[in-house]
Design a protein around this motif. Structure first.
Motif, PDB file in Angstrom:
ATOM      1  N   GLU A  31     -12.722  -8.006  -2.804  1.00 18.52           N
ATOM      2  CA  GLU A  31     -12.412  -8.269  -4.211  1.00 18.52           C
ATOM      3  C   GLU A  31     -10.912  -8.366  -4.478  1.00 18.52           C
ATOM      4  OE1 GLU A  31     -14.409  -5.027  -6.117  1.00 18.52           O
ATOM      5  OE2 GLU A  31     -16.400  -5.815  -5.617  1.00 18.52           O
ATOM      6  N   ASP A  32     -10.113  -8.423  -3.396  1.00 16.10           N
ATOM      7  CA  ASP A  32      -8.657  -8.545  -3.519  1.00 16.10           C
ATOM      8  C   ASP A  32      -8.034  -7.436  -4.362  1.00 16.10           C
ATOM      9  OD1 ASP A  32      -8.493 -10.887  -1.944  1.00 16.10           O
ATOM     10  OD2 ASP A  32      -9.047 -12.116  -3.674  1.00 16.10           O
ATOM     11  N   THR A  33      -8.489  -6.212  -4.128  1.00 15.37           N
ATOM     12  CA  THR A  33      -7.940  -5.057  -4.829  1.00 15.37           C
ATOM     13  C   THR A  33      -6.491  -4.839  -4.397  1.00 15.37           C
ATOM     14  OG1 THR A  33     -10.141  -4.073  -4.909  1.00 15.37           O
ATOM     15  CG2 THR A  33      -8.284  -2.574  -5.237  1.00 15.37           C
ATOM     16  N   TYR A  34      -5.704  -4.294  -5.294  1.00 15.36           N
ATOM     17  CA  TYR A  34      -4.282  -4.028  -5.050  1.00 15.36           C
ATOM     18  C   TYR A  34      -4.105  -3.233  -3.754  1.00 15.36           C
ATOM     19  CZ  TYR A  34       0.490  -2.457  -6.108  1.00 15.36           C
ATOM     20  OH  TYR A  34       1.826  -2.196  -6.064  1.00 15.36           O
ATOM     21  N   CYS A  35      -3.162  -3.651  -2.932  1.00 15.50           N
ATOM     22  CA  CYS A  35      -2.936  -3.091  -1.595  1.00 15.50           C
ATOM     23  C   CYS A  35      -2.818  -1.567  -1.595  1.00 15.50           C
ATOM     24  CB  CYS A  35      -1.664  -3.657  -0.976  1.00 15.50           C
ATOM     25  SG  CYS A  35      -1.600  -5.441  -0.911  1.00 15.50           S
ATOM     26  N   ILE A  36      -2.038  -1.027  -2.493  1.00 13.45           N
ATOM     27  CA  ILE A  36      -1.807   0.410  -2.528  1.00 13.45           C
ATOM     28  C   ILE A  36      -3.099   1.164  -2.814  1.00 13.45           C
ATOM     29  CG2 ILE A  36      -0.565   2.288  -3.688  1.00 13.45           C
ATOM     30  CD1 ILE A  36       1.140   0.543  -1.761  1.00 13.45           C
ATOM     31  N   ASP A  37      -3.947   0.612  -3.661  1.00 16.18           N
ATOM     32  CA  ASP A  37      -5.231   1.250  -3.948  1.00 16.18           C
ATOM     33  C   ASP A  37      -6.120   1.278  -2.698  1.00 16.18           C
ATOM     34  OD1 ASP A  37      -4.408   1.630  -6.549  1.00 16.18           O
ATOM     35  OD2 ASP A  37      -5.440  -0.160  -7.302  1.00 16.18           O
ATOM     36  N   VAL A  38      -6.096   0.192  -1.921  1.00 14.65           N
ATOM     37  CA  VAL A  38      -6.862   0.140  -0.672  1.00 14.65           C
ATOM     38  C   VAL A  38      -6.309   1.162   0.313  1.00 14.65           C
ATOM     39  CG1 VAL A  38      -7.548  -1.294   1.288  1.00 14.65           C
ATOM     40  CG2 VAL A  38      -7.484  -2.289  -1.002  1.00 14.65           C
ATOM     41  N   LEU A  39      -4.992   1.205   0.436  1.00  9.14           N
ATOM     42  CA  LEU A  39      -4.363   2.164   1.352  1.00  9.14           C
ATOM     43  C   LEU A  39      -4.674   3.608   0.960  1.00  9.14           C
ATOM     44  CD1 LEU A  39      -0.942   0.397   1.869  1.00  9.14           C
ATOM     45  CD2 LEU A  39      -2.750   0.704   3.578  1.00  9.14           C
ATOM     46  N   THR A  40      -4.745   3.877  -0.324  1.00 11.37           N
ATOM     47  CA  THR A  40      -5.092   5.216  -0.795  1.00 11.37           C
ATOM     48  C   THR A  40      -6.495   5.594  -0.348  1.00 11.37           C
ATOM     49  OG1 THR A  40      -3.624   5.015  -2.699  1.00 11.37           O
ATOM     50  CG2 THR A  40      -5.397   6.654  -2.866  1.00 11.37           C
ATOM     51  N   GLN A  41      -7.422   4.662  -0.443  1.00 10.76           N
ATOM     52  CA  GLN A  41      -8.798   4.934  -0.023  1.00 10.76           C
ATOM     53  C   GLN A  41      -8.907   5.072   1.493  1.00 10.76           C
ATOM     54  OE1 GLN A  41     -11.317   5.810  -2.027  1.00 10.76           O
ATOM     55  NE2 GLN A  41      -9.643   5.755  -3.508  1.00 10.76           N
ATOM     56  N   ILE A  42      -8.122   4.296   2.222  1.00 10.04           N
ATOM     57  CA  ILE A  42      -8.103   4.427   3.682  1.00 10.04           C
ATOM     58  C   ILE A  42      -7.581   5.810   4.067  1.00 10.04           C
ATOM     59  CG2 ILE A  42      -6.976   3.618   5.803  1.00 10.04           C
ATOM     60  CD1 ILE A  42      -7.186   0.765   4.622  1.00 10.04           C
ATOM     61  N   SER A  43      -6.558   6.263   3.378  1.00 10.65           N
ATOM     62  CA  SER A  43      -6.014   7.598   3.632  1.00 10.65           C
ATOM     63  C   SER A  43      -7.064   8.670   3.369  1.00 10.65           C
ATOM     64  CB  SER A  43      -4.777   7.828   2.766  1.00 10.65           C
ATOM     65  OG  SER A  43      -4.279   9.119   2.943  1.00 10.65           O
ATOM     66  N   ALA A  44      -7.820   8.523   2.305  1.00 13.17           N
ATOM     67  CA  ALA A  44      -8.872   9.493   1.975  1.00 13.17           C
ATOM     68  C   ALA A  44      -9.958   9.505   3.051  1.00 13.17           C
ATOM     69  CB  ALA A  44      -9.475   9.172   0.614  1.00 13.17           C
ATOM     70  N   ALA A  45     -10.359   8.338   3.525  1.00 14.01           N
ATOM     71  CA  ALA A  45     -11.387   8.254   4.566  1.00 14.01           C
ATOM     72  C   ALA A  45     -10.864   8.857   5.878  1.00 14.01           C
ATOM     73  CB  ALA A  45     -11.820   6.804   4.774  1.00 14.01           C
ATOM     74  N   THR A  46      -9.613   8.598   6.189  1.00 12.77           N
ATOM     75  CA  THR A  46      -9.004   9.155   7.398  1.00 12.77           C
ATOM     76  C   THR A  46      -8.971  10.678   7.323  1.00 12.77           C
ATOM     77  OG1 THR A  46      -7.659   7.159   7.685  1.00 12.77           O
ATOM     78  CG2 THR A  46      -6.918   9.132   8.827  1.00 12.77           C
ATOM     79  N   SER A  47      -8.605  11.213   6.178  1.00 11.22           N
ATOM     80  CA  SER A  47      -8.590  12.672   5.996  1.00 11.22           C
ATOM     81  C   SER A  47      -9.986  13.248   6.125  1.00 11.22           C
ATOM     82  CB  SER A  47      -8.010  13.027   4.628  1.00 11.22           C
ATOM     83  OG  SER A  47      -6.650  12.673   4.567  1.00 11.22           O
ATOM     84  N   ALA A  48     -10.970  12.557   5.601  1.00 10.72           N
ATOM     85  CA  ALA A  48     -12.352  13.035   5.690  1.00 10.72           C
ATOM     86  C   ALA A  48     -12.821  13.048   7.149  1.00 10.72           C
ATOM     87  CB  ALA A  48     -13.265  12.164   4.835  1.00 10.72           C
TER      88      ALA A  48
END
Length: 93
Positions: A31-48
């Protein structure tokens, strides 16, 4: 028997939640979400994932390593080396 048998359902529940997070990240990219928002979610998944890894490591130490050390010094040393190698891989990632 695996060291995590007692907490298997907890680990599976966490992994299913992470799986949903990763699917959500894929949707964000589609959906072409803003890059920083995607990176934030990647960080959350990595932490999990890191939390699941640490839980599995704790289970391994308190079950597999402990039982090996009680069995014999050689088996204990081998399991400690195995755990140390696993920790080194986790720290690298």
């Amino acid at each position: 028997m695996a060291g995590y048998t007692g907490s298997k359902e907890d680990h599976l529940r966490r992994l299913r939640r992470i799986e949903g997070q990763v699917r959500g990240i894929s949707r964000m990219i589609e959906e072409d979400t803003y890059c920083i928002d995607v990176l934030t979610q990647i960080s959350a998944a990595t932490s999990a994932l890191r939390a699941v890894s640490l839980g599995l490591l704790e289970d391994h130490m308190s079950h597999c390593v402990l039982h090996a050390a009680q069995s014999s010094e050689a088996e204990g040393r081998a399991k400690i080396r195995e755990a140390s190698d696993a920790i080194a891989r986790l720290v690298k990632s």
